[in-house]
Design a protein around this motif. Structure first.
Motif, PDB file in Angstrom:
ATOM      1  N   TYR A 232      19.723  -7.051  95.010  1.00 54.33           N
ATOM      2  CA  TYR A 232      21.486  -7.190  95.693  1.00 54.33           C
ATOM      3  C   TYR A 232      21.324  -7.604  97.491  1.00 54.33           C
ATOM      4  O   TYR A 232      22.469  -8.318  97.678  1.00 54.33           O
ATOM      5  N   ASP A 233      20.651  -6.312  97.871  1.00 57.25           N
ATOM      6  CA  ASP A 233      20.918  -6.590  99.592  1.00 57.25           C
ATOM      7  C   ASP A 233      20.274  -7.869 100.258  1.00 57.25           C
ATOM      8  O   ASP A 233      20.924  -8.678 100.842  1.00 57.25           O
ATOM      9  N   ALA A 234      19.577  -8.745  99.619  1.00 58.98           N
ATOM     10  CA  ALA A 234      18.845 -10.218  99.849  1.00 58.98           C
ATOM     11  C   ALA A 234      19.868 -11.148  99.098  1.00 58.98           C
ATOM     12  O   ALA A 234      20.183 -11.966  99.919  1.00 58.98           O
ATOM     13  N   ARG A 235      20.888 -10.764  98.233  1.00 61.26           N
ATOM     14  CA  ARG A 235      21.681 -11.853  97.744  1.00 61.26           C
ATOM     15  C   ARG A 235      22.754 -12.027  99.007  1.00 61.26           C
ATOM     16  O   ARG A 235      23.315 -12.654  99.345  1.00 61.26           O
ATOM     17  N   VAL A 236      23.266 -10.552  99.260  1.00 64.46           N
ATOM     18  CA  VAL A 236      24.354 -10.585 100.215  1.00 64.46           C
ATOM     19  C   VAL A 236      24.246 -10.967 101.580  1.00 64.46           C
ATOM     20  O   VAL A 236      25.251 -11.439 102.475  1.00 64.46           O
ATOM     21  N   ALA A 237      22.898 -10.085 101.890  1.00 65.42           N
ATOM     22  CA  ALA A 237      22.190 -10.919 103.055  1.00 65.42           C
ATOM     23  C   ALA A 237      22.983 -12.881 103.162  1.00 65.42           C
ATOM     24  O   ALA A 237      22.840 -13.709 103.987  1.00 65.42           O
ATOM     25  N   LEU A 238      22.184 -13.434 102.228  1.00 62.30           N
ATOM     26  CA  LEU A 238      21.929 -15.171 101.833  1.00 62.30           C
ATOM     27  C   LEU A 238      23.521 -15.935 102.292  1.00 62.30           C
ATOM     28  O   LEU A 238      24.175 -16.274 102.868  1.00 62.30           O
ATOM     29  N   PHE A 239      24.368 -15.068 101.070  1.00 59.26           N
ATOM     30  CA  PHE A 239      25.659 -15.434 100.876  1.00 59.26           C
ATOM     31  C   PHE A 239      26.819 -15.197 101.935  1.00 59.26           C
ATOM     32  O   PHE A 239      27.697 -16.030 101.721  1.00 59.26           O
ATOM     33  N   TRP A 240      26.785 -14.196 102.413  1.00 59.02           N
ATOM     34  CA  TRP A 240      27.499 -14.353 103.571  1.00 59.02           C
ATOM     35  C   TRP A 240      27.441 -14.635 104.549  1.00 59.02           C
ATOM     36  O   TRP A 240      28.331 -15.260 105.240  1.00 59.02           O
ATOM     37  N   ALA A 241      25.897 -14.874 104.712  1.00 54.63           N
ATOM     38  CA  ALA A 241      25.633 -15.843 106.108  1.00 54.63           C
ATOM     39  C   ALA A 241      25.885 -17.279 105.648  1.00 54.63           C
ATOM     40  O   ALA A 241      26.394 -17.733 107.033  1.00 54.63           O
ATOM     41  N   PHE A 242      26.170 -17.559 104.681  1.00 54.85           N
ATOM     42  CA  PHE A 242      26.624 -19.105 103.771  1.00 54.85           C
ATOM     43  C   PHE A 242      28.287 -19.338 103.786  1.00 54.85           C
ATOM     44  O   PHE A 242      28.463 -20.631 104.341  1.00 54.85           O
ATOM     45  N   LEU A 243      28.951 -18.446 103.410  1.00 48.58           N
ATOM     46  CA  LEU A 243      30.080 -18.249 103.636  1.00 48.58           C
ATOM     47  C   LEU A 243      30.496 -17.976 105.005  1.00 48.58           C
ATOM     48  O   LEU A 243      31.271 -18.332 106.134  1.00 48.58           O
ATOM     49  N   ALA A 244      30.071 -16.847 106.658  1.00 47.11           N
ATOM     50  CA  ALA A 244      30.218 -16.793 107.537  1.00 47.11           C
ATOM     51  C   ALA A 244      29.632 -18.509 108.694  1.00 47.11           C
ATOM     52  O   ALA A 244      30.923 -18.524 109.746  1.00 47.11           O
ATOM     53  N   ALA A 245      29.619 -18.457 108.379  1.00 41.57           N
ATOM     54  CA  ALA A 245      29.077 -20.380 109.012  1.00 41.57           C
ATOM     55  C   ALA A 245      29.862 -21.529 108.444  1.00 41.57           C
ATOM     56  O   ALA A 245      29.272 -22.720 109.012  1.00 41.57           O
ATOM     57  N   SER A 246      30.885 -21.351 107.626  1.00 41.29           N
ATOM     58  CA  SER A 246      31.518 -21.760 106.649  1.00 41.29           C
ATOM     59  C   SER A 246      32.502 -22.688 107.966  1.00 41.29           C
ATOM     60  O   SER A 246      32.681 -24.219 107.082  1.00 41.29           O
ATOM     61  N   PRO A 247      33.083 -22.679 108.889  1.00 40.03           N
ATOM     62  CA  PRO A 247      34.018 -22.878 109.707  1.00 40.03           C
ATOM     63  C   PRO A 247      33.235 -24.143 110.371  1.00 40.03           C
ATOM     64  O   PRO A 247      34.188 -25.058 110.482  1.00 40.03           O
ATOM     65  N   LEU A 248      31.699 -23.975 110.214  1.00 36.02           N
ATOM     66  CA  LEU A 248      30.960 -25.102 111.061  1.00 36.02           C
ATOM     67  C   LEU A 248      30.559 -26.279 109.784  1.00 36.02           C
ATOM     68  O   LEU A 248      30.354 -27.644 110.431  1.00 36.02           O
TER      69      LEU A 248
END
Length: 161
Positions: free
Chosen positions: A101-117
């Motif tokens: 779960y921790d690995a999923r949150v790290a990946l999914f959040w990185a994907f969402l946080a970089a979405s403005p770019l």
């Protein structure tokens, strides 16, 4: 904290935001919403590029949008879940102590946080087209995404004692 505040905070310190998300406890619905939100943003970012391509090639725009919708809303989440599981396994082989779960949150959040770019990339692809500008924005997105993801993986996997 609101998502927009967390997005801005991620650019200042991605580990703090991931730490806060993980401290809320393991809730798969939260991880899934983060992932779907990121995929929706990426789908929307494809619109200018697809409109440009449809205009220049004479193709219909709606089937192209339908294909992008299918890819980003239905297939991409499955692929990203698999990627998170693979990365969790690799982290475990190298001494990581975080959960899947921790690995999923790290990946999914990185994907969402970089979405403005990603949105910027879509605008450049639609209005400017292929070229060094598009490649520069794509490279910037990749670097920021990797920064957020690796920071999140460190927080999720190696900071647990």
């Amino acid at each position: 904290m609101p998502v927009t505040t967390d997005l801005v905070a991620t650019y200042r310190g991605p580990r703090r935001v991931v730490r806060r998300l993980l401290a809320m406890g393991p809730r798969e619905d939260r991880a899934l919403v983060i992932l779907i939100a990121a995929c929706v943003v990426v789908f929307v970012a494809q619109w200018p590029r697809l409109a440009r391509e449809a205009h220049f090639t004479g193709q219909e725009l709606n089937p192209m949008l339908g294909g992008a919708l299918l890819a980003w809303i239905f297939f991409a989440p499955l692929i990203l879940y698999a990627l998170a599981l693979i990365c969790h396994g690799i982290a475990r082989m190298f001494g990581g102590r975080g959960s899947a779960y921790d690995a999923r949150v790290a990946l999914f959040w990185a994907f969402l946080a970089a979405s403005p770019l990603i949105l910027l990339h879509g605008l450049v692809a639609g209005f400017v087209g292929p070229g060094p500008g598009l490649q520069a924005v794509g490279l910037l997105w990749l670097l920021v995404f990797l920064w957020f993801w690796m920071s999140g993986m460190i927080e999720a996997g190696w900071s647990k004692a």
